[in-house]
Design a protein around this motif. Sequence first.
Motif, mmCIF file in Angstrom:
data_model
loop_
_atom_site.group_PDB
_atom_site.id
_atom_site.type_symbol
_atom_site.label_atom_id
_atom_site.label_comp_id
_atom_site.label_asym_id
_atom_site.label_seq_id
_atom_site.Cartn_x
_atom_site.Cartn_y
_atom_site.Cartn_z
ATOM 1 N N SER A 102 -77.050 25.834 -56.940
ATOM 2 C CA SER A 102 -78.050 26.522 -57.756
ATOM 3 C C SER A 102 -78.691 27.661 -56.976
ATOM 4 C CB SER A 102 -79.151 25.549 -58.194
ATOM 5 O OG SER A 102 -78.635 24.502 -58.984
ATOM 6 N N LEU A 103 -79.125 28.653 -57.713
ATOM 7 C CA LEU A 103 -79.922 29.752 -57.175
ATOM 8 C C LEU A 103 -80.948 30.143 -58.230
ATOM 9 C CD1 LEU A 103 -77.348 32.221 -55.530
ATOM 10 C CD2 LEU A 103 -79.094 30.884 -54.332
ATOM 11 N N ARG A 104 -82.046 30.726 -57.761
ATOM 12 C CA ARG A 104 -83.068 31.239 -58.678
ATOM 13 C C ARG A 104 -83.350 32.693 -58.313
ATOM 14 N NH1 ARG A 104 -89.311 30.529 -59.215
ATOM 15 N NH2 ARG A 104 -89.623 30.426 -61.472
ATOM 16 N N GLN A 146 -82.841 30.988 -63.518
ATOM 17 C CA GLN A 146 -82.419 29.768 -62.842
ATOM 18 C C GLN A 146 -80.950 29.553 -63.144
ATOM 19 O OE1 GLN A 146 -84.158 27.653 -60.744
ATOM 20 N NE2 GLN A 146 -82.170 26.666 -60.449
ATOM 21 N N MET A 147 -80.145 29.533 -62.100
ATOM 22 C CA MET A 147 -78.702 29.401 -62.248
ATOM 23 C C MET A 147 -78.263 28.073 -61.644
ATOM 24 S SD MET A 147 -77.512 33.300 -61.318
ATOM 25 C CE MET A 147 -78.004 33.176 -59.611
ATOM 26 N N ASN A 148 -77.755 27.198 -62.489
ATOM 27 C CA ASN A 148 -77.272 25.890 -62.053
ATOM 28 C C ASN A 148 -75.776 25.781 -62.282
ATOM 29 O OD1 ASN A 148 -79.972 25.115 -61.508
ATOM 30 N ND2 ASN A 148 -80.243 24.357 -63.589
ATOM 31 N N SER A 149 -75.181 24.803 -61.648
ATOM 32 C CA SER A 149 -73.738 24.552 -61.802
ATOM 33 C C SER A 149 -72.943 25.835 -61.619
ATOM 34 C CB SER A 149 -73.453 23.942 -63.184
ATOM 35 O OG SER A 149 -74.179 22.750 -63.359
ATOM 36 N N LEU A 164 -75.459 33.337 -50.911
ATOM 37 C CA LEU A 164 -74.191 32.601 -50.920
ATOM 38 C C LEU A 164 -74.472 31.139 -51.247
ATOM 39 C CD1 LEU A 164 -71.144 32.310 -50.261
ATOM 40 C CD2 LEU A 164 -71.832 31.977 -47.868
ATOM 41 N N VAL A 165 -73.720 30.599 -52.186
ATOM 42 C CA VAL A 165 -73.908 29.202 -52.572
ATOM 43 C C VAL A 165 -72.544 28.603 -52.866
ATOM 44 C CG1 VAL A 165 -74.241 29.782 -55.020
ATOM 45 C CG2 VAL A 165 -75.243 27.669 -54.097
ATOM 46 N N GLN A 166 -72.423 27.308 -52.651
ATOM 47 C CA GLN A 166 -71.171 26.622 -52.943
ATOM 48 C C GLN A 166 -71.037 26.362 -54.435
ATOM 49 O OE1 GLN A 166 -71.097 23.075 -50.508
ATOM 50 N NE2 GLN A 166 -70.286 24.199 -48.753
#
Length: 122
Positions: free
Chosen positions: A17-19, A81-84, A11-13
């Motif tokens: 970012s998540l990897r 790598q997942m940003n924004s 879970l991320v806002q």
Amino acid sequence: QVQLVESGGGLVQPGGSLRLSCAASGSIFSIYAMGWYRQAPGKQRELVAAFTSGGSTKYANSVYGRFTISRDNAKNTVFLQMNSLKPEDTAVYYCNADLTLLGAAGRPSAYWGQGTQVTVSS
């Protein structure tokens, strides 16, 4: 014979970012292509990012510039790598590999991981 094991979801806002990581193991002779797909509730599974059999990368338009795929060939591992991150990125992310097995002839076959949930929410 072959396992694709994903990790890194959660879970991320929005904006975070998540990897993700995916490691392929087993009786693998050669990996031709490897990448990530995702499936949101009520939607079809779609390509997110992948290394093609020619060695190039391809991305879904919706993630271009925000996600980056990379790999460690020695470890048969790909990363995402997942940003924004946006709420619309919420989905189960699946690792996919087209590969051939040791001692087996013929064209590569597709293998899938079990999926890892990514939820983007405030």
